[in-house]
Design an enzyme around this catalytic site. Structure first.
Site, PDB file in Angstrom:
ATOM      1  N   LEU A  77     -12.368  14.809  -9.368  1.00 46.59           N
ATOM      2  CA  LEU A  77     -11.833  14.842 -10.731  1.00 46.59           C
ATOM      3  C   LEU A  77     -12.953  14.051 -11.722  1.00 46.59           C
ATOM      4  CD1 LEU A  77     -10.164  16.840 -12.246  1.00 46.59           C
ATOM      5  CD2 LEU A  77      -7.884  15.161 -11.585  1.00 46.59           C
ATOM      6  N   ARG A  81     -17.093  14.672 -16.873  1.00 45.85           N
ATOM      7  CA  ARG A  81     -16.920  13.515 -18.259  1.00 45.85           C
ATOM      8  C   ARG A  81     -16.815  14.790 -19.247  1.00 45.85           C
ATOM      9  NH1 ARG A  81     -22.794  13.051 -15.740  1.00 45.85           N
ATOM     10  NH2 ARG A  81     -22.913  15.417 -15.711  1.00 45.85           N
ATOM     11  N   ARG A  91      -3.226  -1.496 -10.908  1.00 42.44           N
ATOM     12  CA  ARG A  91      -3.327  -2.871 -11.370  1.00 42.44           C
ATOM     13  C   ARG A  91      -1.758  -3.086 -11.750  1.00 42.44           C
ATOM     14  NH1 ARG A  91      -7.506  -5.049 -15.411  1.00 42.44           N
ATOM     15  NH2 ARG A  91      -6.911  -7.330 -14.409  1.00 42.44           N
ATOM     16  N   ARG A 141      -4.001  -3.919  -3.626  1.00 42.87           N
ATOM     17  CA  ARG A 141      -4.370  -2.517  -4.073  1.00 42.87           C
ATOM     18  C   ARG A 141      -5.439  -2.289  -2.676  1.00 42.87           C
ATOM     19  NH1 ARG A 141      -6.973  -1.035  -9.629  1.00 42.87           N
ATOM     20  NH2 ARG A 141      -8.111  -2.974 -10.114  1.00 42.87           N
ATOM     21  N   HIS A 163     -16.376  25.629 -17.232  1.00 41.51           N
ATOM     22  CA  HIS A 163     -17.094  25.051 -16.326  1.00 41.51           C
ATOM     23  C   HIS A 163     -16.857  24.520 -15.252  1.00 41.51           C
ATOM     24  CE1 HIS A 163     -20.024  22.700 -14.780  1.00 41.51           C
ATOM     25  NE2 HIS A 163     -20.115  21.682 -14.231  1.00 41.51           N
ATOM     26  N   ARG A 168     -14.616  23.430  -9.125  1.00 43.66           N
ATOM     27  CA  ARG A 168     -13.646  23.194  -8.450  1.00 43.66           C
ATOM     28  C   ARG A 168     -12.579  24.550  -7.822  1.00 43.66           C
ATOM     29  NH1 ARG A 168     -16.003  18.659  -6.767  1.00 43.66           N
ATOM     30  NH2 ARG A 168     -16.321  17.054  -9.051  1.00 43.66           N
TER      31      ARG A 168
HETATM   32  C1  LIG Z   1     -18.332  21.181  -3.603  1.00 47.41           C
HETATM   33  C2  LIG Z   1     -18.847  19.628  -4.655  1.00 47.41           C
HETATM   34  C3  LIG Z   1     -19.479  18.436  -3.520  1.00 47.41           C
HETATM   35  C4  LIG Z   1     -20.001  17.564  -4.788  1.00 47.41           C
HETATM   36  N1  LIG Z   1     -20.604  16.315  -4.121  1.00 47.41           N
HETATM   37  C5  LIG Z   1     -20.880  15.852  -4.441  1.00 47.41           C
HETATM   38  C6  LIG Z   1     -21.479  14.415  -3.478  1.00 47.41           C
HETATM   39  O1  LIG Z   1     -21.742  14.808  -2.016  1.00 47.41           O
HETATM   40  N2  LIG Z   1     -21.914  13.403  -4.226  1.00 47.41           N
HETATM   41  C7  LIG Z   1     -21.401  13.150  -5.683  1.00 47.41           C
HETATM   42  O2  LIG Z   1     -21.967  12.223  -5.775  1.00 47.41           O
HETATM   43  N3  LIG Z   1     -20.928  14.075  -6.759  1.00 47.41           N
HETATM   44  C8  LIG Z   1     -20.803  15.173  -5.670  1.00 47.41           C
HETATM   45  N4  LIG Z   1     -19.970  16.172  -6.405  1.00 47.41           N
HETATM   46  C9  LIG Z   1     -19.805  16.114  -7.926  1.00 47.41           C
HETATM   47  C10 LIG Z   1     -21.003  16.452  -9.265  1.00 47.41           C
HETATM   48  O3  LIG Z   1     -22.440  15.656  -7.970  1.00 47.41           O
HETATM   49  C11 LIG Z   1     -20.694  16.217  -9.902  1.00 47.41           C
HETATM   50  O4  LIG Z   1     -20.600  14.634 -10.757  1.00 47.41           O
HETATM   51  C12 LIG Z   1     -18.983  16.491 -10.715  1.00 47.41           C
HETATM   52  O5  LIG Z   1     -18.881  18.025 -10.133  1.00 47.41           O
HETATM   53  C13 LIG Z   1     -19.390  16.270 -12.075  1.00 47.41           C
HETATM   54  O6  LIG Z   1     -20.250  18.133 -12.386  1.00 47.41           O
HETATM   55  P1  LIG Z   1     -21.586  18.630 -13.752  1.00 47.41           P
HETATM   56  O7  LIG Z   1     -22.036  17.019 -14.326  1.00 47.41           O
HETATM   57  O8  LIG Z   1     -21.515  19.574 -14.212  1.00 47.41           O
HETATM   58  O9  LIG Z   1     -20.060  18.381 -14.554  1.00 47.41           O
HETATM   59  P2  LIG Z   1     -19.557  17.039 -16.167  1.00 47.41           P
HETATM   60  O10 LIG Z   1     -19.793  15.799 -16.115  1.00 47.41           O
HETATM   61  O11 LIG Z   1     -17.636  17.878 -16.464  1.00 47.41           O
HETATM   62  O12 LIG Z   1     -20.190  17.378 -17.438  1.00 47.41           O
HETATM   63  C14 LIG Z   1     -20.565  19.260 -17.575  1.00 47.41           C
HETATM   64  C15 LIG Z   1     -21.477  19.547 -18.074  1.00 47.41           C
HETATM   65  O13 LIG Z   1     -22.029  18.757 -19.097  1.00 47.41           O
HETATM   66  C16 LIG Z   1     -23.205  18.280 -19.506  1.00 47.41           C
HETATM   67  N5  LIG Z   1     -23.125  16.774 -19.297  1.00 47.41           N
HETATM   68  C17 LIG Z   1     -22.383  16.066 -18.884  1.00 47.41           C
HETATM   69  N6  LIG Z   1     -22.927  14.826 -18.690  1.00 47.41           N
HETATM   70  C18 LIG Z   1     -24.464  14.868 -19.446  1.00 47.41           C
HETATM   71  C19 LIG Z   1     -25.729  13.673 -18.828  1.00 47.41           C
HETATM   72  N7  LIG Z   1     -25.362  13.032 -18.859  1.00 47.41           N
HETATM   73  N8  LIG Z   1     -26.553  14.536 -19.305  1.00 47.41           N
HETATM   74  C20 LIG Z   1     -26.562  16.157 -19.561  1.00 47.41           C
HETATM   75  N9  LIG Z   1     -25.907  16.991 -19.306  1.00 47.41           N
HETATM   76  C21 LIG Z   1     -24.910  16.567 -18.668  1.00 47.41           C
HETATM   77  C22 LIG Z   1     -23.653  19.341 -17.625  1.00 47.41           C
HETATM   78  O14 LIG Z   1     -24.148  20.189 -18.592  1.00 47.41           O
HETATM   79  C23 LIG Z   1     -22.636  19.180 -17.070  1.00 47.41           C
HETATM   80  O15 LIG Z   1     -22.310  20.282 -15.981  1.00 47.41           O
HETATM   81  C24 LIG Z   1     -19.626  16.978  -6.052  1.00 47.41           C
HETATM   82  C25 LIG Z   1     -18.898  18.416  -6.603  1.00 47.41           C
HETATM   83  C26 LIG Z   1     -18.865  19.489  -5.973  1.00 47.41           C
HETATM   84  C27 LIG Z   1     -17.983  20.539  -6.966  1.00 47.41           C
END
Ligand SMILES: Cc1cc2nc3c(=O)[nH]c(=O)nc-3n(C[C@H](O)[C@H](O)[C@H](O)COP(=O)(O)OP(=O)(O)OC[C@H]3O[C@@H](n4cnc5c(N)ncnc54)[C@H](O)[C@@H]3O)c2cc1C
Length: 224
Positions: A77, A81, A91, A141, A163, A168
């Site tokens: 969750l 970001r 803690r 912990r 999004h 999810r």
């Molecule tokens: C089915 C599934 C499997 C997964 N498996 C893995 C795994 O094996 N290993 C792993 O590490 N993670 C895994 N994840 C996590 C995934 O890689 C993402 O970190 C997580 O879903 C957050 O997604 P997000 O970056 O799109 O969304 P958020 O962080 O919610 O950001 C929303 C949107 O804002 C924009 N954004 C946010 N931050 C930035 C930035 N710094 N630069 C540019 N644009 C930005 C992007 O458009 C992003 O889509 C998984 C996720 C899912 C749904």
């Protein structure tokens, strides 16, 4: 897991729709907020969401209290970001009673469930022994399992919610976080029904699935 909407932008749909309308109208922002009719709000939300004009959705936020998800799920969750989180500290809080999530597939197998429970019991005992020996909770912990439950308050604006629900609520997401967002959707829909109906797996909006092994809800992405 228990999920409760604890706060939100007043009139979230009117707020978002007014922001959308403002972009194209020669009327003051305050006037617009008062004047918009329910039908216009519905049309405006539909239009901005389907056209990808999602920045206007940032004007409405929702805060939810989440109780009883596992640390395994909370770890997934908090990868989102653009949301804000406050999470119960391991803690500063010492746990008196064991509280953990047993995955339904494990529950369905009595022998494996017993094995699971036994493993957790060993870690709980070690946790208690460490505390009794004077070890601070922040060190004790480390033996707690991923299954251990946690509590959070999460605030997301509607754009991020759209999004996050896209990824999810998809069947590729793990069951626990999928269930969590099904409840989040219900809570948000109770105060923003026109917006809530857009909270769906990402394939629903685009009409195709871009996952490798899809669930069949939508056809595979067309190849060019
Ligand atoms: C089915 C599934 C499997 C997964 N498996 C893995 C795994 O094996 N290993 C792993 O590490 N993670 C895994 N994840 C996590 C995934 O890689 C993402 O970190 C997580 O879903 C957050 O997604 P997000 O970056 O799109 O969304 P958020 O962080 O919610 O950001 C929303 C949107 O804002 C924009 N954004 C946010 N931050 C930035 C930035 N710094 N630069 C540019 N644009 C930005 C992007 O458009 C992003 O889509 C998984 C996720 C899912 C749904």
């Amino acid at each position: 897991v228990e999920v409760r909407l604890v706060n939100h932008t007043p009139e979230p749909e009117r707020t978002m729709a007014s922001a959308a309308r403002l972009c194209y109208a020669d009327v003051s922002a305050a006037q617009l907020v008062d004047q918009l009719q329910p039908r216009q709000i519905e049309d405006l939300l539909q239009r901005v969401i389907s056209s990808g004009h999602h920045s206007v959705l940032e004007h409405a936020s929702f805060s939810l209290a989440i109780d009883g998800i596992s640390r395994a799920a909370s770890h997934q969750l908090v990868r989102h970001r653009l949301a804000s989180f406050s999470q119960q500290s391991q803690r500063y809080v010492q746990f008196d009673k064991p509280s953990y999530v047993v995955p339904p597939r494990v529950q369905a197998d009595p022998a494996l469930c017993q094995r699971f429970e036994a493993a957790v019991a060993v870690t709980v005992e070690a946790y208690r022994d460490l505390l009794l020996a004077g070890m601070p909770a922040e060190d004790a912990r480390y033996v707690l399992p991923n299954a251990w439950t946690t509590r959070l308050v999460m605030t997301m604006n509607a754009r991020e919610l759209l999004h996050v629900c896209g990824v999810r609520l998809c069947s590729k997401a793990q069951w626990e976080i999928r269930h969590l967002f099904a409840q989040v959707k219900n809570e948000v829909t109770s105060v923003a029904p026109l917006f809530g109906r857009h909270l769906a797996p990402k394939c629903v909006a685009v009409g195709y699935c871009d996952e490798r092994d899809g669930c069949g809800l939508r056809p595979r992405r067309p190849t060019s």
